[in-house]
Design a protein around this motif. Structure first.
Motif, PDB file in Angstrom:
ATOM      1  N   GLY A  21      -5.011  11.388  -5.967  1.00  0.00           N
ATOM      2  CA  GLY A  21      -4.656  10.903  -4.636  1.00  0.00           C
ATOM      3  C   GLY A  21      -5.567   9.783  -4.172  1.00  0.00           C
ATOM      4  O   GLY A  21      -5.102   8.753  -3.671  1.00  0.00           O
ATOM      5  N   VAL A  22      -6.880   9.961  -4.347  1.00  0.00           N
ATOM      6  CA  VAL A  22      -7.834   8.940  -3.908  1.00  0.00           C
ATOM      7  C   VAL A  22      -7.665   7.659  -4.730  1.00  0.00           C
ATOM      8  O   VAL A  22      -7.713   6.545  -4.188  1.00  0.00           O
ATOM      9  CB  VAL A  22      -9.270   9.476  -4.019  1.00  0.00           C
ATOM     10  CG1 VAL A  22     -10.276   8.363  -3.754  1.00  0.00           C
ATOM     11  CG2 VAL A  22      -9.485  10.614  -3.033  1.00  0.00           C
ATOM     12  N   SER A  23      -7.447   7.797  -6.030  1.00  0.00           N
ATOM     13  CA  SER A  23      -7.314   6.621  -6.891  1.00  0.00           C
ATOM     14  C   SER A  23      -6.093   5.794  -6.528  1.00  0.00           C
ATOM     15  O   SER A  23      -6.162   4.567  -6.429  1.00  0.00           O
ATOM     16  CB  SER A  23      -7.248   7.048  -8.358  1.00  0.00           C
ATOM     17  OG  SER A  23      -8.433   7.689  -8.751  1.00  0.00           O
ATOM     18  N   VAL A  24      -4.971   6.456  -6.305  1.00  0.00           N
ATOM     19  CA  VAL A  24      -3.746   5.725  -5.973  1.00  0.00           C
ATOM     20  C   VAL A  24      -3.887   5.011  -4.639  1.00  0.00           C
ATOM     21  O   VAL A  24      -3.567   3.818  -4.509  1.00  0.00           O
ATOM     22  CB  VAL A  24      -2.546   6.689  -5.954  1.00  0.00           C
ATOM     23  CG1 VAL A  24      -1.299   5.990  -5.409  1.00  0.00           C
ATOM     24  CG2 VAL A  24      -2.267   7.217  -7.356  1.00  0.00           C
ATOM     25  N   ALA A  25      -4.387   5.732  -3.616  1.00  0.00           N
ATOM     26  CA  ALA A  25      -4.502   5.135  -2.285  1.00  0.00           C
ATOM     27  C   ALA A  25      -5.532   4.003  -2.266  1.00  0.00           C
ATOM     28  O   ALA A  25      -5.283   2.921  -1.726  1.00  0.00           O
ATOM     29  CB  ALA A  25      -4.872   6.205  -1.262  1.00  0.00           C
ATOM     30  N   SER A  26      -6.697   4.237  -2.859  1.00  0.00           N
ATOM     31  CA  SER A  26      -7.769   3.237  -2.815  1.00  0.00           C
ATOM     32  C   SER A  26      -7.445   2.024  -3.674  1.00  0.00           C
ATOM     33  O   SER A  26      -7.674   0.875  -3.263  1.00  0.00           O
ATOM     34  CB  SER A  26      -9.080   3.865  -3.277  1.00  0.00           C
ATOM     35  OG  SER A  26      -9.434   4.962  -2.447  1.00  0.00           O
ATOM     36  N   ALA A  27      -6.913   2.264  -4.871  1.00  0.00           N
ATOM     37  CA  ALA A  27      -6.609   1.139  -5.755  1.00  0.00           C
ATOM     38  C   ALA A  27      -5.529   0.239  -5.164  1.00  0.00           C
ATOM     39  O   ALA A  27      -5.577  -0.984  -5.333  1.00  0.00           O
ATOM     40  CB  ALA A  27      -6.165   1.661  -7.123  1.00  0.00           C
ATOM     41  N   SER A  28      -4.562   0.816  -4.461  1.00  0.00           N
ATOM     42  CA  SER A  28      -3.523  -0.014  -3.844  1.00  0.00           C
ATOM     43  C   SER A  28      -4.114  -0.912  -2.756  1.00  0.00           C
ATOM     44  O   SER A  28      -3.751  -2.087  -2.627  1.00  0.00           O
ATOM     45  CB  SER A  28      -2.420   0.873  -3.263  1.00  0.00           C
ATOM     46  OG  SER A  28      -2.941   1.732  -2.258  1.00  0.00           O
ATOM     47  N   VAL A  29      -5.061  -0.374  -1.973  1.00  0.00           N
ATOM     48  CA  VAL A  29      -5.706  -1.163  -0.928  1.00  0.00           C
ATOM     49  C   VAL A  29      -6.572  -2.265  -1.544  1.00  0.00           C
ATOM     50  O   VAL A  29      -6.575  -3.420  -1.087  1.00  0.00           O
ATOM     51  CB  VAL A  29      -6.553  -0.249  -0.023  1.00  0.00           C
ATOM     52  CG1 VAL A  29      -7.413  -1.081   0.926  1.00  0.00           C
ATOM     53  CG2 VAL A  29      -5.645   0.676   0.783  1.00  0.00           C
ATOM     54  N   ILE A  30      -7.316  -1.926  -2.592  1.00  0.00           N
ATOM     55  CA  ILE A  30      -8.175  -2.911  -3.255  1.00  0.00           C
ATOM     56  C   ILE A  30      -7.340  -4.034  -3.866  1.00  0.00           C
ATOM     57  O   ILE A  30      -7.677  -5.218  -3.754  1.00  0.00           O
ATOM     58  CB  ILE A  30      -9.037  -2.218  -4.326  1.00  0.00           C
ATOM     59  CG1 ILE A  30     -10.037  -1.269  -3.656  1.00  0.00           C
ATOM     60  CG2 ILE A  30      -9.775  -3.236  -5.178  1.00  0.00           C
ATOM     61  CD1 ILE A  30     -10.799  -0.401  -4.633  1.00  0.00           C
ATOM     62  N   ASP A  31      -6.260  -3.671  -4.518  1.00  0.00           N
ATOM     63  CA  ASP A  31      -5.408  -4.683  -5.139  1.00  0.00           C
ATOM     64  C   ASP A  31      -4.810  -5.622  -4.102  1.00  0.00           C
ATOM     65  O   ASP A  31      -4.740  -6.841  -4.313  1.00  0.00           O
ATOM     66  CB  ASP A  31      -4.296  -3.980  -5.929  1.00  0.00           C
ATOM     67  CG  ASP A  31      -3.422  -4.962  -6.680  1.00  0.00           C
ATOM     68  OD1 ASP A  31      -3.919  -5.626  -7.588  1.00  0.00           O
ATOM     69  OD2 ASP A  31      -2.213  -5.057  -6.342  1.00  0.00           O
ATOM     70  N   ARG A  32      -4.401  -5.069  -2.966  1.00  0.00           N
ATOM     71  CA  ARG A  32      -3.825  -5.905  -1.908  1.00  0.00           C
ATOM     72  C   ARG A  32      -4.889  -6.840  -1.325  1.00  0.00           C
ATOM     73  O   ARG A  32      -4.627  -8.012  -1.042  1.00  0.00           O
ATOM     74  CB  ARG A  32      -3.236  -5.038  -0.807  1.00  0.00           C
ATOM     75  CG  ARG A  32      -2.439  -5.822   0.250  1.00  0.00           C
ATOM     76  CD  ARG A  32      -1.852  -4.917   1.302  1.00  0.00           C
ATOM     77  NE  ARG A  32      -0.933  -3.952   0.721  1.00  0.00           N
ATOM     78  CZ  ARG A  32      -1.193  -2.640   0.608  1.00  0.00           C
ATOM     79  NH1 ARG A  32      -2.352  -2.154   1.024  1.00  0.00           N
ATOM     80  NH2 ARG A  32      -0.318  -1.829   0.075  1.00  0.00           N
ATOM     81  N   ALA A  33      -6.107  -6.330  -1.151  1.00  0.00           N
ATOM     82  CA  ALA A  33      -7.181  -7.161  -0.599  1.00  0.00           C
ATOM     83  C   ALA A  33      -7.565  -8.280  -1.569  1.00  0.00           C
ATOM     84  O   ALA A  33      -7.838  -9.410  -1.151  1.00  0.00           O
ATOM     85  CB  ALA A  33      -8.395  -6.287  -0.277  1.00  0.00           C
TER      86      ALA A  33
END
Length: 310
Positions: A21-33
Protein backbone atom coordinates in the motif's frame (compact mmCIF):
# COMPACT_ATOMS: atom_id res chain seq x y z
CA UNK A 1 6.23 -24.66 -4.63
CA UNK A 2 7.11 -24.38 -0.96
CA UNK A 3 7.92 -21.06 0.69
CA UNK A 4 10.06 -20.58 3.77
CA UNK A 5 8.22 -20.34 7.14
CA UNK A 6 9.19 -16.70 7.72
CA UNK A 7 7.61 -15.80 4.39
CA UNK A 8 4.30 -17.34 5.48
CA UNK A 9 4.11 -15.88 9.01
CA UNK A 10 1.26 -13.59 10.05
CA UNK A 11 3.58 -10.66 10.77
CA UNK A 12 5.14 -10.96 7.35
CA UNK A 13 1.71 -11.07 5.72
CA UNK A 14 0.72 -7.83 7.43
CA UNK A 15 4.05 -6.22 6.60
CA UNK A 16 3.71 -7.24 2.96
CA UNK A 17 0.25 -5.68 2.67
CA UNK A 18 1.42 -2.45 4.33
CA UNK A 19 4.52 -2.23 2.14
CA UNK A 20 2.42 -2.78 -0.96
CA UNK A 21 0.00 0.00 0.00
CA UNK A 22 2.72 2.48 0.94
CA UNK A 23 4.79 1.68 -2.16
CA UNK A 24 1.92 2.16 -4.59
CA UNK A 25 0.71 5.41 -3.01
CA UNK A 26 4.16 6.95 -2.48
CA UNK A 27 5.64 5.90 -5.81
CA UNK A 28 2.69 7.38 -7.71
CA UNK A 29 3.18 10.73 -5.94
CA UNK A 30 6.94 10.68 -6.54
CA UNK A 31 6.52 9.85 -10.21
CA UNK A 32 4.01 12.66 -10.69
CA UNK A 33 6.30 15.16 -8.92
CA UNK A 34 9.27 14.12 -11.06
CA UNK A 35 7.24 14.50 -14.24
CA UNK A 36 6.30 18.08 -13.29
CA UNK A 37 9.63 18.92 -11.57
CA UNK A 38 7.70 20.10 -8.51
CA UNK A 39 9.79 19.31 -5.42
CA UNK A 40 7.76 21.52 -3.06
CA UNK A 41 4.57 19.66 -3.91
CA UNK A 42 6.32 16.36 -3.29
CA UNK A 43 7.39 17.39 0.22
CA UNK A 44 3.80 18.28 1.10
CA UNK A 45 2.04 15.29 -0.44
CA UNK A 46 4.47 12.45 0.33
CA UNK A 47 3.51 12.11 4.05
CA UNK A 48 -0.17 12.16 3.10
CA UNK A 49 0.42 9.51 0.44
CA UNK A 50 2.30 7.35 2.96
CA UNK A 51 -0.59 7.62 5.45
CA UNK A 52 -3.13 6.76 2.76
CA UNK A 53 -0.95 3.81 1.72
CA UNK A 54 -0.82 2.51 5.30
CA UNK A 55 -4.61 2.75 5.60
CA UNK A 56 -5.08 1.00 2.26
CA UNK A 57 -2.62 -1.71 3.30
CA UNK A 58 -4.54 -2.34 6.52
CA UNK A 59 -7.83 -2.62 4.64
CA UNK A 60 -6.17 -4.92 2.12
CA UNK A 61 -4.88 -7.19 4.90
CA UNK A 62 -8.22 -7.25 6.75
CA UNK A 63 -10.08 -8.08 3.55
CA UNK A 64 -7.77 -11.01 2.89
CA UNK A 65 -8.03 -12.17 6.52
CA UNK A 66 -11.80 -12.23 6.07
CA UNK A 67 -11.90 -13.97 2.68
CA UNK A 68 -9.06 -16.52 2.75
CA UNK A 69 -9.97 -18.36 6.01
CA UNK A 70 -13.19 -19.41 4.30
CA UNK A 71 -11.03 -21.76 2.25
CA UNK A 72 -9.31 -24.85 3.55
CA UNK A 73 -6.12 -24.29 5.57
CA UNK A 74 -3.88 -25.70 2.85
CA UNK A 75 -5.55 -23.61 0.15
CA UNK A 76 -5.41 -20.40 2.21
CA UNK A 77 -1.69 -20.87 2.90
CA UNK A 78 -0.97 -21.37 -0.79
CA UNK A 79 -2.86 -18.21 -1.77
CA UNK A 80 -1.15 -16.21 0.98
CA UNK A 81 2.22 -17.35 -0.37
CA UNK A 82 1.36 -16.08 -3.85
CA UNK A 83 0.02 -12.80 -2.48
CA UNK A 84 3.14 -12.29 -0.35
CA UNK A 85 5.35 -12.52 -3.42
CA UNK A 86 3.06 -10.16 -5.33
CA UNK A 87 3.13 -7.66 -2.44
CA UNK A 88 6.94 -7.74 -2.44
CA UNK A 89 6.88 -6.82 -6.12
CA UNK A 90 5.35 -3.45 -5.20
CA UNK A 91 8.75 -2.48 -3.76
CA UNK A 92 10.09 -2.38 -7.33
CA UNK A 93 8.04 0.79 -7.87
CA UNK A 94 10.72 2.66 -5.90
CA UNK A 95 13.02 2.15 -8.88
CA UNK A 96 11.33 5.23 -10.32
CA UNK A 97 13.37 7.48 -7.99
CA UNK A 98 16.73 6.12 -9.18
CA UNK A 99 18.79 8.21 -11.64
CA UNK A 100 18.68 5.58 -14.36
CA UNK A 101 17.48 5.64 -17.99
CA UNK A 102 13.75 5.12 -18.30
CA UNK A 103 14.27 1.91 -20.29
CA UNK A 104 16.14 0.30 -17.38
CA UNK A 105 13.53 1.41 -14.85
CA UNK A 106 10.66 0.09 -16.97
CA UNK A 107 12.48 -3.19 -17.50
CA UNK A 108 13.16 -3.62 -13.77
CA UNK A 109 9.57 -2.92 -12.74
CA UNK A 110 8.14 -5.09 -15.51
CA UNK A 111 10.54 -7.95 -14.78
CA UNK A 112 9.69 -8.04 -11.07
CA UNK A 113 5.93 -7.72 -11.62
CA UNK A 114 6.01 -10.45 -14.29
CA UNK A 115 7.46 -12.84 -11.74
CA UNK A 116 5.09 -11.74 -8.98
CA UNK A 117 1.96 -12.00 -11.13
CA UNK A 118 3.03 -15.39 -12.47
CA UNK A 119 3.66 -16.63 -8.91
CA UNK A 120 0.21 -15.50 -7.82
CA UNK A 121 -1.35 -17.02 -10.94
CA UNK A 122 0.29 -20.33 -10.07
CA UNK A 123 -1.28 -20.22 -6.59
CA UNK A 124 -4.71 -19.51 -8.09
CA UNK A 125 -4.26 -22.42 -10.49
CA UNK A 126 -3.13 -24.83 -7.74
CA UNK A 127 -6.01 -23.94 -5.42
CA UNK A 128 -8.90 -23.43 -7.82
CA UNK A 129 -7.86 -25.47 -10.87
CA UNK A 130 -9.75 -28.65 -11.71
CA UNK A 131 -7.05 -30.52 -13.67
CA UNK A 132 -6.33 -34.05 -12.54
CA UNK A 133 -2.61 -33.78 -13.25
CA UNK A 134 -0.12 -32.60 -10.64
CA UNK A 135 -1.03 -28.92 -10.61
CA UNK A 136 1.80 -27.84 -8.31
CA UNK A 137 4.44 -29.37 -10.54
CA UNK A 138 2.88 -27.82 -13.65
CA UNK A 139 2.49 -24.40 -12.00
CA UNK A 140 6.19 -24.30 -11.08
CA UNK A 141 6.91 -23.36 -14.70
CA UNK A 142 4.74 -20.22 -14.71
CA UNK A 143 7.31 -17.81 -13.24
CA UNK A 144 10.12 -18.85 -15.57
CA UNK A 145 7.81 -18.76 -18.59
CA UNK A 146 6.53 -15.25 -17.80
CA UNK A 147 10.02 -13.88 -17.16
CA UNK A 148 11.36 -15.44 -20.36
CA UNK A 149 8.54 -14.02 -22.48
CA UNK A 150 8.97 -10.61 -20.85
CA UNK A 151 12.71 -10.63 -21.61
CA UNK A 152 12.17 -11.70 -25.24
CA UNK A 153 9.55 -9.02 -25.88
CA UNK A 154 11.73 -6.33 -24.28
CA UNK A 155 14.67 -7.25 -26.51
CA UNK A 156 12.84 -7.55 -29.82
CA UNK A 157 10.13 -4.91 -29.54
CA UNK A 158 12.40 -2.10 -30.75
CA UNK A 159 13.95 -3.95 -33.70
CA UNK A 160 12.24 -5.51 -36.70
CA UNK A 161 15.42 -7.42 -37.56
CA UNK A 162 15.50 -9.04 -34.11
CA UNK A 163 11.82 -9.93 -34.42
CA UNK A 164 12.41 -11.73 -37.71
CA UNK A 165 15.46 -13.44 -36.26
CA UNK A 166 13.40 -14.63 -33.32
CA UNK A 167 10.85 -16.21 -35.69
CA UNK A 168 13.64 -18.08 -37.45
CA UNK A 169 15.24 -19.21 -34.21
CA UNK A 170 11.97 -20.50 -32.73
CA UNK A 171 11.06 -22.36 -35.92
CA UNK A 172 13.63 -25.05 -35.10
CA UNK A 173 12.07 -25.79 -31.69
CA UNK A 174 9.71 -28.74 -31.45
CA UNK A 175 7.47 -29.13 -28.40
CA UNK A 176 6.62 -32.82 -28.11
CA UNK A 177 4.88 -32.79 -24.71
CA UNK A 178 1.15 -32.56 -25.37
CA UNK A 179 -1.12 -30.42 -23.22
CA UNK A 180 -3.57 -32.89 -21.72
CA UNK A 181 -6.32 -30.56 -20.50
CA UNK A 182 -7.76 -27.25 -21.81
CA UNK A 183 -7.32 -25.60 -18.42
CA UNK A 184 -3.57 -26.13 -18.59
CA UNK A 185 -3.47 -24.49 -22.02
CA UNK A 186 -5.56 -21.57 -20.77
CA UNK A 187 -3.15 -20.86 -17.89
CA UNK A 188 -0.15 -21.17 -20.19
CA UNK A 189 -1.67 -18.50 -22.44
CA UNK A 190 -2.45 -16.42 -19.34
CA UNK A 191 1.19 -16.63 -18.24
CA UNK A 192 2.40 -15.74 -21.73
CA UNK A 193 0.03 -12.75 -21.77
CA UNK A 194 1.52 -11.53 -18.46
CA UNK A 195 5.00 -11.60 -19.94
CA UNK A 196 3.83 -9.93 -23.15
CA UNK A 197 2.03 -7.12 -21.34
CA UNK A 198 4.88 -6.22 -19.00
CA UNK A 199 7.45 -6.67 -21.76
CA UNK A 200 5.56 -4.16 -23.90
CA UNK A 201 5.49 -1.66 -21.01
CA UNK A 202 1.70 -1.73 -20.61
CA UNK A 203 1.79 -1.96 -16.83
CA UNK A 204 -1.63 -0.53 -15.95
CA UNK A 205 -3.61 -2.53 -18.50
CA UNK A 206 -1.74 -5.74 -17.70
CA UNK A 207 -2.25 -5.43 -13.93
CA UNK A 208 -5.93 -4.57 -14.35
CA UNK A 209 -6.53 -7.50 -16.70
CA UNK A 210 -4.52 -9.81 -14.45
CA UNK A 211 -6.65 -9.08 -11.38
CA UNK A 212 -9.88 -9.20 -13.40
CA UNK A 213 -9.04 -12.62 -14.83
CA UNK A 214 -7.88 -14.05 -11.49
CA UNK A 215 -10.90 -12.79 -9.55
CA UNK A 216 -13.26 -13.90 -12.32
CA UNK A 217 -11.73 -17.38 -12.40
CA UNK A 218 -11.96 -17.72 -8.62
CA UNK A 219 -15.60 -16.59 -8.55
CA UNK A 220 -16.45 -18.93 -11.41
CA UNK A 221 -14.91 -21.87 -9.60
CA UNK A 222 -16.63 -21.01 -6.32
CA UNK A 223 -20.00 -20.76 -8.08
CA UNK A 224 -19.38 -24.07 -9.84
CA UNK A 225 -18.33 -25.71 -6.56
CA UNK A 226 -15.97 -27.92 -8.46
CA UNK A 227 -14.59 -31.01 -6.73
CA UNK A 228 -10.85 -30.81 -6.14
CA UNK A 229 -9.10 -34.18 -6.19
CA UNK A 230 -5.51 -33.69 -5.12
CA UNK A 231 -4.94 -37.43 -4.57
CA UNK A 232 -7.21 -39.05 -7.12
CA UNK A 233 -6.98 -42.80 -7.70
CA UNK A 234 -8.50 -44.69 -10.59
CA UNK A 235 -10.17 -47.70 -8.95
CA UNK A 236 -11.08 -50.44 -11.42
CA UNK A 237 -12.99 -53.66 -10.60
CA UNK A 238 -13.23 -56.57 -13.01
CA UNK A 239 -14.73 -60.00 -12.43
CA UNK A 240 -17.87 -62.11 -12.11
CA UNK A 241 -19.54 -59.92 -9.49
CA UNK A 242 -22.81 -58.29 -10.59
CA UNK A 243 -23.26 -55.68 -7.87
CA UNK A 244 -19.92 -53.84 -8.11
CA UNK A 245 -21.56 -50.49 -8.71
CA UNK A 246 -24.02 -50.32 -5.77
CA UNK A 247 -21.63 -52.03 -3.36
CA UNK A 248 -18.67 -49.75 -4.04
CA UNK A 249 -20.84 -46.62 -4.18
CA UNK A 250 -22.24 -47.47 -0.75
CA UNK A 251 -18.74 -48.07 0.65
CA UNK A 252 -17.41 -44.76 -0.70
CA UNK A 253 -20.36 -42.78 0.66
CA UNK A 254 -20.12 -44.43 4.08
CA UNK A 255 -16.45 -43.39 4.33
CA UNK A 256 -17.14 -39.83 3.09
CA UNK A 257 -14.91 -40.16 0.03
CA UNK A 258 -15.28 -37.89 -3.02
CA UNK A 259 -15.68 -39.92 -6.18
CA UNK A 260 -16.74 -39.78 -9.82
CA UNK A 261 -18.17 -42.72 -11.73
CA UNK A 262 -16.23 -43.15 -14.98
CA UNK A 263 -16.99 -46.52 -16.60
CA UNK A 264 -19.39 -49.49 -16.58
CA UNK A 265 -19.23 -52.60 -18.76
CA UNK A 266 -21.46 -55.62 -18.28
CA UNK A 267 -21.25 -59.05 -19.85
CA UNK A 268 -22.19 -62.67 -19.35
CA UNK A 269 -18.81 -63.68 -17.92
CA UNK A 270 -17.62 -60.55 -16.14
CA UNK A 271 -18.37 -56.93 -15.31
CA UNK A 272 -16.06 -53.91 -15.40
CA UNK A 273 -16.58 -50.82 -13.19
CA UNK A 274 -14.29 -47.80 -12.70
CA UNK A 275 -14.33 -44.90 -10.24
CA UNK A 276 -12.13 -41.85 -9.77
CA UNK A 277 -11.76 -41.63 -5.98
CA UNK A 278 -10.09 -39.04 -3.72
CA UNK A 279 -8.02 -41.07 -1.22
CA UNK A 280 -5.81 -39.22 1.28
CA UNK A 281 -4.38 -42.05 3.39
CA UNK A 282 -2.95 -45.54 3.10
CA UNK A 283 -5.48 -46.72 5.68
CA UNK A 284 -8.36 -45.87 3.37
CA UNK A 285 -6.67 -47.74 0.54
CA UNK A 286 -6.25 -50.77 2.77
CA UNK A 287 -9.89 -50.62 3.92
CA UNK A 288 -11.12 -50.41 0.34
CA UNK A 289 -8.95 -53.36 -0.66
CA UNK A 290 -10.14 -55.47 2.32
CA UNK A 291 -13.78 -54.68 1.55
CA UNK A 292 -13.36 -55.76 -2.05
CA UNK A 293 -11.43 -58.97 -1.19
CA UNK A 294 -14.08 -59.95 1.35
CA UNK A 295 -17.06 -59.35 -0.93
CA UNK A 296 -15.56 -60.51 -4.25
CA UNK A 297 -12.74 -63.02 -3.69
CA UNK A 298 -12.86 -64.20 -7.31
CA UNK A 299 -12.71 -60.71 -8.87
CA UNK A 300 -9.78 -58.36 -9.49
CA UNK A 301 -9.25 -54.73 -8.48
CA UNK A 302 -6.55 -52.23 -9.48
CA UNK A 303 -5.86 -48.84 -7.89
CA UNK A 304 -3.64 -46.43 -9.84
CA UNK A 305 -2.85 -42.82 -8.92
CA UNK A 306 -4.58 -40.75 -11.56
CA UNK A 307 -1.80 -38.19 -12.09
CA UNK A 308 0.55 -41.01 -13.16
CA UNK A 309 -1.79 -41.65 -16.06
CA UNK A 310 -1.77 -38.03 -17.33
Amino acid sequence: MTDTPWLSGKKFRLAGCLLAGVSVASASVIDRAQAHADLSSLIRTLPVAAAVGLAAGCLYYLALRYVLPRLERRQADELWSGLNWFNLCALSLWLAILPLPAAYIDFGIGFVFSGGCARLASSVYVVFGASLSNRKRFANTFVMLALTIMLVITVVKASLALSLGLVGALSIIRFRTAIKEPEELAFLFFTVAIGLGFGAGRFGITLTAFWAICVGFVLFRRIQSAKHMENAFLVTMYGPGRDFLPSMTRFLEEHGLSYEFTRLETGDAANHVSFLVEIDSAGTLAALNDHFQERYPEANMTMVQARSLI
